[in-house]
Design an enzyme around this catalytic site. Structure first.
Site, PDB file in Angstrom:
ATOM      1  NE  ARG A 110      -2.402  -7.712  -4.296  1.00 60.74           N
ATOM      2  CZ  ARG A 110      -3.309  -8.162  -3.148  1.00 60.74           C
ATOM      3  NH1 ARG A 110      -2.705  -8.219  -1.920  1.00 60.74           N
ATOM      4  NH2 ARG A 110      -4.503  -8.622  -3.387  1.00 60.74           N
ATOM      5  CE  LYS A 125     -12.384  -7.569   3.310  1.00 58.49           C
ATOM      6  NZ  LYS A 125     -11.455  -7.674   2.385  1.00 58.49           N
ATOM      7  CG  HIS A 167      -1.858  -0.888   1.422  1.00 62.50           C
ATOM      8  ND1 HIS A 167      -1.954  -1.654   2.315  1.00 62.50           N
ATOM      9  CD2 HIS A 167      -2.692  -1.494   0.431  1.00 62.50           C
ATOM     10  CE1 HIS A 167      -3.131  -2.743   2.463  1.00 62.50           C
ATOM     11  NE2 HIS A 167      -3.526  -2.346   1.036  1.00 62.50           N
ATOM     12  CB  SER A 202      -4.070  -6.636   4.702  1.00 60.76           C
ATOM     13  OG  SER A 202      -3.907  -5.369   4.230  1.00 60.76           O
TER      14      SER A 202
END
Ligand code: PNS
Length: 166
Positions: free
Chosen positions: A96, A47, A23, A134
């Site tokens: 990514r 979540k 990030h 993460s």
């Protein structure tokens, strides 16, 4: 065409639970492309997060101090509505690997349908960071693995604190 003098504001939205060096790389590179970059934390997340929105915002504030044109925001509801409220014409996202593409494409097309004047701009993740998420960082930290270099030092300390064994 006359050159526009309006400043370019971009939103970089995410969960940031927690902020990773991936990030951070995107924020550093993105902040050089725009006048103002708002790093916006989604606060109404389905979540179950590890860190509260306050904790995430606090870590972002600290780590992003060296970036004068970057600020922290929070939003719930539709991202494009928040972007419009903030006067942002750009949503910044990172990609990514090919596995990110499908979800990112869906989101970008939905956001464009909802608010055609806001463009999603993608930056490819730095090659050193393209495997970091993460979720995986949390898993490794929870199992006592080494996460140094994957997250900022402050986040590493906070993660270690969360998973300290009694
Ligand atoms: O860090 P994440 O979890 O990949 O971030 C996802 C995020 C926050 C960018 C996305 O879930 C989002 O924009 N949510 C807000 C709700 C919304 O606008 N939905 C419609 C477009 S997909």
């Amino acid at each position: 065409m006359p050159e526009s003098t309006a400043s370019v504001i971009a939103i970089y939205p995410g969960s940031f639970d927690p902020l990773t060096n991936g990030h951070l790389d995107l924020i550093a590179r993105g902040s050089r492309l725009v006048d103002r970059l708002v790093v916006a934390i989604l606060s109404n997340q389905a979540k179950q997060p590890l860190f509260t929105v306050e904790e995430r915002a606090e870590m972002l504030e600290e780590v992003l101090k060296p970036y004068p044109n970057v600020e922290i925001g929070r939003f719930d509801g539709l991202l494009v509505e928040y972007a419009a409220q903030r006067g942002a014409k750009v949503i910044l996202r990172g990609i990514r690997a090919i596995s990110d593409y499908e979800f990112e494409l869906q989101m970008a097309l939905m956001n464009r349908r909802l608010q055609p004047e806001i463009e999603t701009v993608f930056l490819m993740a730095g090659e050193a960071y393209s495997f970091i998420s993460s979720k995986m960082v949390k898993e490794v930290a929870s199992l006592g693995g080494n996460i140094s270099g994957l997250v900022p030092a402050l986040v590493e300390r906070r993660l270690k604190g969360q998973f300290k064994r009694p």
